[in-house]
Scaffold this motif. Structure first.
Motif, mmCIF file in Angstrom:
data_model
loop_
_atom_site.group_PDB
_atom_site.id
_atom_site.type_symbol
_atom_site.label_atom_id
_atom_site.label_comp_id
_atom_site.label_asym_id
_atom_site.label_seq_id
_atom_site.Cartn_x
_atom_site.Cartn_y
_atom_site.Cartn_z
ATOM 1 N N ILE A 193 24.989 16.094 2.735
ATOM 2 C CA ILE A 193 24.340 17.266 2.140
ATOM 3 C C ILE A 193 23.815 16.795 0.797
ATOM 4 O O ILE A 193 24.592 16.487 -0.104
ATOM 5 C CB ILE A 193 25.323 18.437 1.951
ATOM 6 N N SER A 194 22.509 16.702 0.652
ATOM 7 C CA SER A 194 21.972 16.127 -0.580
ATOM 8 C C SER A 194 20.593 16.683 -0.878
ATOM 9 O O SER A 194 19.928 17.276 -0.024
ATOM 10 C CB SER A 194 21.908 14.598 -0.480
ATOM 11 N N GLY A 195 20.158 16.467 -2.139
ATOM 12 C CA GLY A 195 18.833 16.905 -2.526
ATOM 13 C C GLY A 195 18.640 16.841 -4.021
ATOM 14 O O GLY A 195 19.551 16.467 -4.778
ATOM 15 N N ASN A 196 17.453 17.188 -4.435
ATOM 16 C CA ASN A 196 17.090 17.231 -5.849
ATOM 17 C C ASN A 196 16.544 18.613 -6.179
ATOM 18 O O ASN A 196 15.627 19.096 -5.493
ATOM 19 C CB ASN A 196 16.036 16.176 -6.190
ATOM 20 N N ILE A 197 17.110 19.227 -7.205
ATOM 21 C CA ILE A 197 16.687 20.548 -7.656
ATOM 22 C C ILE A 197 16.511 20.505 -9.165
ATOM 23 O O ILE A 197 17.410 20.050 -9.882
ATOM 24 C CB ILE A 197 17.702 21.638 -7.273
ATOM 25 N N ALA A 198 15.361 20.981 -9.623
ATOM 26 C CA ALA A 198 15.090 21.032 -11.067
ATOM 27 C C ALA A 198 15.333 19.674 -11.725
ATOM 28 O O ALA A 198 16.022 19.574 -12.747
ATOM 29 C CB ALA A 198 15.959 22.109 -11.714
ATOM 30 N N ASP A 199 14.806 18.621 -11.111
ATOM 31 C CA ASP A 199 14.938 17.260 -11.638
ATOM 32 C C ASP A 199 16.387 16.808 -11.739
ATOM 33 O O ASP A 199 16.740 15.935 -12.544
ATOM 34 C CB ASP A 199 14.281 17.139 -13.020
ATOM 35 N N SER A 200 17.244 17.393 -10.918
ATOM 36 C CA SER A 200 18.658 17.026 -10.883
ATOM 37 C C SER A 200 19.048 16.776 -9.432
ATOM 38 O O SER A 200 18.376 17.220 -8.504
ATOM 39 C CB SER A 200 19.520 18.147 -11.474
ATOM 40 N N SER A 201 20.146 16.045 -9.230
ATOM 41 C CA SER A 201 20.519 15.660 -7.876
ATOM 42 C C SER A 201 21.935 16.089 -7.537
ATOM 43 O O SER A 201 22.783 16.273 -8.419
ATOM 44 C CB SER A 201 20.396 14.140 -7.700
ATOM 45 N N PHE A 202 22.166 16.263 -6.239
ATOM 46 C CA PHE A 202 23.505 16.549 -5.736
ATOM 47 C C PHE A 202 23.674 15.848 -4.397
ATOM 48 O O PHE A 202 22.702 15.552 -3.696
ATOM 49 C CB PHE A 202 23.736 18.053 -5.582
ATOM 50 N N SER A 203 24.917 15.562 -4.036
ATOM 51 C CA SER A 203 25.215 14.949 -2.740
ATOM 52 C C SER A 203 26.651 15.277 -2.372
ATOM 53 O O SER A 203 27.480 15.566 -3.243
ATOM 54 C CB SER A 203 25.009 13.431 -2.777
ATOM 55 N N GLY A 204 26.927 15.225 -1.086
ATOM 56 C CA GLY A 204 28.294 15.498 -0.664
ATOM 57 C C GLY A 204 28.452 15.403 0.837
ATOM 58 O O GLY A 204 27.487 15.152 1.580
#
Length: 474
Positions: free
Chosen positions: A348-359
């Motif tokens: 589960i990952s992506g970039n939102i508002a020039d920020s990133s997340f993953s998991g």
């Protein structure tokens, strides 16, 4: 000379008797196909006419749809007469019997056919060439039994907005044998402008590759397959409410794979979006990959048996005794639970508002040899479930999430005051304090890169948050 004469006689018999034999098989296949359609809940197929000659067959079939059953919504209103007309489709089939075929070009084969929809009702809503059908399917079966086919929908415009609408048509082609079915289809463009609203969809493609005959694909589930669905772009805009929505390169891939011993099925669904924009929200490179592993063959086969009578089963189950229900679960559910089924969100990952997340989240049931007397016994299931998960967000993503949480808790008039950058700085300071507090409490952890992490593990009724034991609320 005698051998040549014998061979010539066999060929002559084949050419004369072959079309009749093939025609009989065509008739039986049509009857079987209609029966297969009727086995699918919500569909009713009826043969309106069937004319068979020595070299050809002509059939008219009506297929009706009940969306209340298909979509499991009994509240759907089907009283409108026009709606009821659209829920019944007449399909005309013309088949030519081999071995000599001329329907779609000279050649050899067992069969060639055309399938056309009786689409007069649709001409009330859309414009397309008078010499074309709204949907057409053409196919030919080789002497070895492999079916090749193409289907198409012609370009059209919407009748009420013909000058500001456009559909560039659909084209597809595929093959089907006793062991495999493939299909590839594409729609280049659909667009419409109606008043202050506009919609555009580009490059829709579908791909199917399955190790099963086409005739069995509607009612069987246990087979190897790979399916893809992609959209190049979607754009929607409404001027009256100042709303915009767009997506780019939307993809879905579904993969079913049978285990080497042929007893289990592993299923994966992979979703991806290159970019999405809704109002002030923008995201890129969104990915979610899901796996369901170790699906038991007997459970799937049992579901296939029940699938054709779903509505009657719903009526039957409330009348079953507790013992009968447990016997049903022991027969179908217990074998599945014994082989440790898994549900995993592997990415589960992506970039939102020039920020990133993953998991990721991995879960499975293990060590189940029998069902508890009380199926709602939470302690039993806690002792059998294993969960491992981890999420990572960079510092700016954590700040963005915190700000959204704070804004969601404000009244509308107060939230509007925080729209400028100065006010957002105030929120960011508050969020920094929240993050620091959560870190000190052990709810969040920082890695070597300064990103925030949260790990959760549940095993043997013991839970750990960021490697620290926590007490469960039940």
């Amino acid at each position: 000379m005698k051998k040549i004469l014998t061979l010539f006689t066999l060929i002559l018999v084949l050419c004369i008797a072959g079309p009749k034999i093939i025609g009989s098989n065509v008739n039986q296949n049509i009857v079987d196909s209609v029966s297969s359609i009727n086995e699918v809940p919500g569909y009713i197929a009826t043969i309106k006419s069937l004319e068979t000659g020595w070299f050809s067959t002509s059939v008219a079939v009506n297929i009706g749809f009940d969306p209340a059953i298909i979509f499991d919504d009994e509240s759907m209103d089907l009283s409108d007469e026009l709606t009821l007309k659209n829920l019944n489709i007449d399909i005309n089939i013309y088949a030519q019997h081999g071995p000599f075929l001329s329907l779609d070009g000279l050649g050899l084969g067992l069969l060639s056919f055309n399938v056309e929809f009786d689409d007069d009702i649709m001409r009330e809503f859309i414009n397309y060439s008078n010499d074309q059908q709204l949907y057409k399917l053409e196919g030919r079966m080789s002497l070895l039994g492999t079916l090749s086919y193409i289907d198409s929908i012609p370009p059209f415009t919407l009748k009420d907005i013909a000058d500001s609408s456009r559909f560039d048509g659909w084209s597809g082609e595929g093959k089907s044998s006793s062991s495999q079915t493939t299909y590839q289809g594409e729609m280049p463009l659909f667009m419409m402008i109606d008043g202050d609203e506009s919609l555009e969809i580009t490059s829709v493609t579908i791909g199917i590759d399955a190790d099963i005959p086409l005739t069995e694909a509607m009612t069987r589930f246990f087979y190897n397959s790979q399916t893809s669905f992609n959209i190049g772009s979607v754009r929607y805009e409404s001027l009256s409410i100042d709303e915009k929505f767009s997506m780019k390169n939307v993809g879905l891939t579904a993969l079913n794979q049978i285990s080497k011993d042929g007893e289990f099925l592993n299923s994966a669904m992979n979703y991806s979006i290159e970019s999405i924009s809704v109002s002030d929200f923008n995201a890129e490179d969104l990915v979610m990959n899901v796996e369901v592993n170790n699906l038991d063959k007997e459970l799937i086969n049992g579901y296939e048996e029940l699938y054709t009578n779903i509505s009657s089963m719903e009526e039957l189950i409330p009348e079953m005794t507790q013992e009968e229900i447990m016997n049903l679960l022991d027969k179908y559910l217990l074998p599945q639970l014994k082989v440790s089924p898994e549900l995993n969100f592997t990415e589960i990952s992506g970039n939102i508002a020039d920020s990133s997340f993953s998991g990721y989240i991995k879960s499975r049931l293990t060590g189940i040899d029998s069902l508890p007397e009380d199926l709602e016994d939470i302690n039993f299931w806690l002792s059998k479930v294993v969960i491992e998960s981890k999420f990572t967000v960079d510092k700016s993503m954590a700040s963005w999430i915190g700000i959204q949480i704070l804004l969601s808790q404000m009244e509308d008039d107060l939230r509007s005051q925080f729209s400028n950058e100065g006010m957002k700085d105030i929120l960011e300071v508050q969020v920094e304090g929240m993050i620091e507090a959560f870190t000190q409490q052990g709810m969040l952890a920082k890695n070597l890169d300064g990103d925030l992490e949260m790990t959760f593990i549940l095993k043997d009724k013991q839970a750990f948050l960021n490697n620290e034991p926590i007490e469960l609320p039940f």
